[in-house]
Design an enzyme around this catalytic site. Sequence first.
Site, PDB file in Angstrom:
ATOM      1  N   ASP A 187      38.270  45.428  40.106  1.00 14.60           N
ATOM      2  CA  ASP A 187      39.673  45.569  39.458  1.00 14.60           C
ATOM      3  C   ASP A 187      39.846  44.645  38.355  1.00 14.60           C
ATOM      4  O   ASP A 187      38.854  43.599  38.164  1.00 14.60           O
ATOM      5  CB  ASP A 187      40.557  44.916  40.492  1.00 14.60           C
ATOM      6  CG  ASP A 187      42.098  45.695  40.408  1.00 14.60           C
ATOM      7  OD1 ASP A 187      42.125  46.252  39.207  1.00 14.60           O
ATOM      8  OD2 ASP A 187      42.368  45.959  41.464  1.00 14.60           O
ATOM      9  N   ASP A 233      48.439  52.896  40.138  1.00 22.99           N
ATOM     10  CA  ASP A 233      48.890  52.464  41.478  1.00 22.99           C
ATOM     11  C   ASP A 233      50.056  53.033  41.904  1.00 22.99           C
ATOM     12  O   ASP A 233      50.528  52.922  42.917  1.00 22.99           O
ATOM     13  CB  ASP A 233      49.380  50.847  41.110  1.00 22.99           C
ATOM     14  CG  ASP A 233      48.254  50.151  41.221  1.00 22.99           C
ATOM     15  OD1 ASP A 233      46.993  50.376  41.733  1.00 22.99           O
ATOM     16  OD2 ASP A 233      48.409  48.705  40.951  1.00 22.99           O
TER      17      ASP A 233
HETATM   18  C1  GLA Z   1      45.543  46.410  41.458  1.00 24.38           C
HETATM   19  C2  GLA Z   1      45.145  47.625  42.155  1.00 24.38           C
HETATM   20  C3  GLA Z   1      45.478  48.108  43.623  1.00 24.38           C
HETATM   21  C4  GLA Z   1      45.133  47.137  44.309  1.00 24.38           C
HETATM   22  C5  GLA Z   1      45.873  45.695  44.035  1.00 24.38           C
HETATM   23  C6  GLA Z   1      45.147  44.567  44.784  1.00 24.38           C
HETATM   24  O1  GLA Z   1      47.054  46.630  41.497  1.00 24.38           O
HETATM   25  O2  GLA Z   1      45.260  48.734  41.185  1.00 24.38           O
HETATM   26  O3  GLA Z   1      44.820  49.471  43.931  1.00 24.38           O
HETATM   27  O4  GLA Z   1      43.672  47.056  44.557  1.00 24.38           O
HETATM   28  O5  GLA Z   1      45.297  45.497  42.471  1.00 24.38           O
HETATM   29  O6  GLA Z   1      45.600  43.519  44.453  1.00 24.38           O
END
Ligand code: GLA
Length: 701
Positions: free
Chosen positions: A445, A503
């Site tokens: 990420d 997300d």
């Molecule tokens: C980002 C990702 C999510 C999750 C969060 C965790 O927002 O896109 O899918 O992994 O971080 O903090």
Amino acid sequence: MTPADIVALHSGIASLVLETDRERVPLWRHLGLSVEAHDIPSIYQTRGTATFSMDADRAPDVFPLPGDGSFLRPALLVCDKEGKMLDLTLDCTGVDSADDRLTCDFSDRKHGLQVRVDYRTISGGFRIETSLQNRGSAPLSVQHFASCSLPLPAHCERIISWRGRHNAEFVECLEPMPQQGWSRQNRRGLTGHGGPCGAYVLAKGADYHSGLVFATQLAWAGDGRITIERDDEGFCTLQAEALFQPGEVILEQGSSCSAPPVLLAISDAGRNGAMAVMHAMARDIARWPGGEMTPRPVHLNSWEAVYFAHDEKRIGELAKAAASIGAERFVLDDGWFSGRGNDTAGLGDWIPDPVKYPDGLAPIAAKVQRLGMQFGLWVEPEMVNPDSDLYRAHPDWALTIDGRNPPTARNQLVLDMRREDVRDYLLGRLDAILRSAPISYLKWDHNRDHSPSGGAEQIRGSYALFAALRKAHPKVEIESCAGGGGRINAGILEYVHRFWTSDNIDALARIPMQRGFLAFMPPEMMGAHVGASPSHATGRVQSLDFRAAIACQGHFGIEVDPAAMEPAEREKLAGWVRFYKEWRHLIHGGKVLLGEANDGLVWQAQGTQDELLLWVIRAGHAEDRRAQPVPLPFANGGNWQVRIVRSAVSGGVLTPRATPFFHDLHNRPHGFAGSWLANSGLPVPALPAESAIIFHLKAQR
Ligand code: GLA
């Protein structure tokens, strides 16, 4: 007539044709659909004269520079160490061509700069790479360096590009070709939530299914710019480039550098044709562990199911529930490492939290394996929380401006990936984690923009870390995520195998978003999950069937706790898992066709020449009394057997208003002539808002 001295490169669909003139300068003659380029009169015989022009006429060349009598946007700006722009003039030193490659070499004698523009065919498209070498006696500072400079024909009419933000990726933008200039630029240190630095350019009349389309993307994970400028010559020039900070790229004597490659797809089969070439090129770039893609396993990702509230016991229960409905890969998301009870602390301290996971990750990973699933882990290597042991030990490792408060976003800072000690630390930590437990997947990420910027070298630092990790652990697959879809591009694709699209897993929001994603990347790389209802991102309530039907278009996953669902819903979700497993061989690795029908219906087909799944989707409420047939241009020719394999209709299998014909179509296929499907259309039942029907089409040969 003096025939032109022509060199050409053919992709099978398209041709790139250059003429080398009296001074052997390579000039553009054609970039477009396939041509046979023999007996062409020289460009100087046909292009005529124009007033207020250079006496020594210079037709558009492949690498325009102002000193060469070209008034196109310069492809290169180089300064000396005092910051003064050099008056470069390039002599062509060679044009070499082979079946799959065409290379133009140039030299600026005065400053000893060599330029190479390399065009290659890959998978029906072109990959263009431009490089520099300093053979002079002084260092050179590269200020601007275009990856390509391409002529677009005068009949180009519209530009499609995508913008976006966190939770709203890939918003499609349709604009006319500019009267002056058009540009799209990202300055956040990431490609951003609008997807790669790229665009689709549509010639007159082009649509999803037919007409000339040029599609391009810069294979680069950092700041970039794509420009389309109209020149008074009457055509447009497209350039794409990575953005450099002044003084950042210094070419020492004897050293060389390359601009990020550009992928170019040209098709007369409309947007779908260009998209197919894009997919083929992306598939060409991807490096799967073992050399080949394996069937894309059903994920269960812990994030929306438990957020930070987990420990070994809770995750063990979630894993059990995941396995019970058929998940094949369990991904332990954020919250597993030291001090990470929420998003204010812990990033950088990559050791399992001693309270939540007292014996490290090996026991939970082994449990997941015993349940028949692969174990994946979330990491965010390029980040640090000020509240972390790493930051306390090395505050100078973060990108900050001296004397200013550290500029946090989501309470975190970006590590300076230009530093070797930072990369070594991260490689050491990631390597230790991967050795500590059977982990075969990383969700990598990157949850903030870069401010201050680390420039292009920051990106190259990240690339180096990805490359070192891939080398040390070649069997580990990696997912690229940046707060959802902030880092989707063909540059990072050299190291990763999946992209987290957004997300936002609200199915309604996902319909256009996934279509935008597919403009650049194939469906097997598109993370698509079934989330909770109401959606955590939008608050909207949607049926499980609708959520699952839309998630099935990509690499399917689940982001809810199955144990927390009503038994009937859980069984329904298990049914969708079975459905995805049954059909993923068609959903992935083949072609994708997108289309729009009347009254707001959209459709999407995925599969092979002879067999496809077809989603007919209604997002909003119908305005018309009855559903009109959906023409399917791809089906023309032969005969097809058509049946319904799955209905995702809110409130039931099909609406009470669907006729017995459609109910029968669930049980028995019906034969249609391809010409009927293409020109009259596939009959579809009336659908309520937020529903989809998935048809199976098989050609009768
Ligand atoms: C980002 C990702 C999510 C999750 C969060 C965790 O927002 O896109 O899918 O992994 O971080 O903090």
